[in-house]
Design a protein around this motif. Sequence first.
Motif, PDB file in Angstrom:
ATOM      1  N   LEU A 148     -22.056  -4.680  21.863  1.00 56.90           N
ATOM      2  CA  LEU A 148     -21.846  -5.574  20.837  1.00 56.90           C
ATOM      3  C   LEU A 148     -20.369  -6.236  21.115  1.00 56.90           C
ATOM      4  O   LEU A 148     -20.474  -7.386  20.517  1.00 56.90           O
ATOM      5  CB  LEU A 148     -22.226  -5.021  19.457  1.00 56.90           C
ATOM      6  CG  LEU A 148     -23.767  -4.655  19.218  1.00 56.90           C
ATOM      7  CD1 LEU A 148     -23.808  -4.062  17.755  1.00 56.90           C
ATOM      8  CD2 LEU A 148     -24.671  -5.819  19.340  1.00 56.90           C
ATOM      9  N   ILE A 149     -19.439  -5.506  21.362  1.00 59.69           N
ATOM     10  CA  ILE A 149     -18.076  -6.032  21.598  1.00 59.69           C
ATOM     11  C   ILE A 149     -17.967  -6.762  22.683  1.00 59.69           C
ATOM     12  O   ILE A 149     -17.397  -8.074  22.490  1.00 59.69           O
ATOM     13  CB  ILE A 149     -17.183  -4.834  21.235  1.00 59.69           C
ATOM     14  CG1 ILE A 149     -15.654  -5.433  21.305  1.00 59.69           C
ATOM     15  CG2 ILE A 149     -16.969  -4.316  22.803  1.00 59.69           C
ATOM     16  CD1 ILE A 149     -14.667  -4.403  20.830  1.00 59.69           C
ATOM     17  N   ALA A 150     -18.906  -6.665  23.677  1.00 67.81           N
ATOM     18  CA  ALA A 150     -19.114  -7.726  24.704  1.00 67.81           C
ATOM     19  C   ALA A 150     -19.562  -8.787  24.421  1.00 67.81           C
ATOM     20  O   ALA A 150     -18.976  -9.916  24.821  1.00 67.81           O
ATOM     21  CB  ALA A 150     -19.731  -6.893  25.985  1.00 67.81           C
ATOM     22  N   LEU A 151     -20.565  -8.617  23.798  1.00 67.03           N
ATOM     23  CA  LEU A 151     -21.130 -10.108  23.222  1.00 67.03           C
ATOM     24  C   LEU A 151     -20.198 -10.867  22.087  1.00 67.03           C
ATOM     25  O   LEU A 151     -20.137 -12.058  22.083  1.00 67.03           O
ATOM     26  CB  LEU A 151     -22.562  -9.839  22.461  1.00 67.03           C
ATOM     27  CG  LEU A 151     -23.776  -9.552  23.069  1.00 67.03           C
ATOM     28  CD1 LEU A 151     -24.918  -8.990  22.196  1.00 67.03           C
ATOM     29  CD2 LEU A 151     -24.065 -10.580  23.947  1.00 67.03           C
ATOM     30  N   GLY A 152     -19.684 -10.050  21.208  1.00 66.52           N
ATOM     31  CA  GLY A 152     -18.263 -10.678  20.474  1.00 66.52           C
ATOM     32  C   GLY A 152     -17.480 -11.318  21.246  1.00 66.52           C
ATOM     33  O   GLY A 152     -16.974 -12.381  20.542  1.00 66.52           O
ATOM     34  N   VAL A 153     -17.006 -10.788  22.230  1.00 68.55           N
ATOM     35  CA  VAL A 153     -15.791 -11.246  23.102  1.00 68.55           C
ATOM     36  C   VAL A 153     -16.352 -12.567  23.685  1.00 68.55           C
ATOM     37  O   VAL A 153     -15.735 -13.595  23.605  1.00 68.55           O
ATOM     38  CB  VAL A 153     -15.383 -10.365  24.034  1.00 68.55           C
ATOM     39  CG1 VAL A 153     -14.510 -11.149  25.228  1.00 68.55           C
ATOM     40  CG2 VAL A 153     -14.583  -9.393  23.280  1.00 68.55           C
ATOM     41  N   MET A 154     -17.644 -12.747  24.359  1.00 67.09           N
ATOM     42  CA  MET A 154     -18.072 -13.771  24.787  1.00 67.09           C
ATOM     43  C   MET A 154     -18.308 -14.802  23.806  1.00 67.09           C
ATOM     44  O   MET A 154     -18.006 -16.034  24.058  1.00 67.09           O
ATOM     45  CB  MET A 154     -19.363 -13.506  25.706  1.00 67.09           C
ATOM     46  CG  MET A 154     -19.407 -12.655  26.831  1.00 67.09           C
ATOM     47  SD  MET A 154     -20.852 -12.577  27.947  1.00 67.09           S
ATOM     48  CE  MET A 154     -21.679 -11.450  26.587  1.00 67.09           C
TER      49      MET A 154
END
Length: 171
Positions: A148-154
């Motif tokens: 979810l942090i990867a999606l958040g950064v994107m």
Amino acid sequence: MTGPQQRPTGAERPTGPEQPTGPEQLSGPEQADGVERPVGPEQAAGSEPVGGSEPVGGVRRSGLRNPDKAVRGLGAGTMSLEALVLLLAIQPIRVVGGDLSGAAIGAIVALAVACVVLAGMMRRPWAWHAGTVIQGLLLLSGLLHWSLIALGVMFALVWAYALHVRRVILG
């Protein structure tokens, strides 16, 4: 053909039976009293706007007919796509990323619903700030699962770009 075609001038202009010379070579919108006028993007610089969309007191900031509506569409589209990606990401995250807790799934669904609601409310001036808060909440949900942090950064980068485009268009 693709792209604008440039008319050869001077020595580059072919002469012969297929290419007449003189004032008879111009036709249509390019000819007015034997004077060649540009057609296309060059014409926009010196011509008056079509449809009277220029404000009475000044110059438009962009070439858009309704820049406010275009920016709202950008924000709504960004939020809608974010909601769709969040909902579609649940199953791949569960399969590839290990165990996805119920709290993480609840956070994803809540954020997706918030994105959809916010996409419909982009006309409100506070909606852009709420969109920024949603990006922050998505980054915080990375504490529940690493993906979810990867999606958040994107999506934070996409939202930052949308805010940049909004600032450029609306001034």
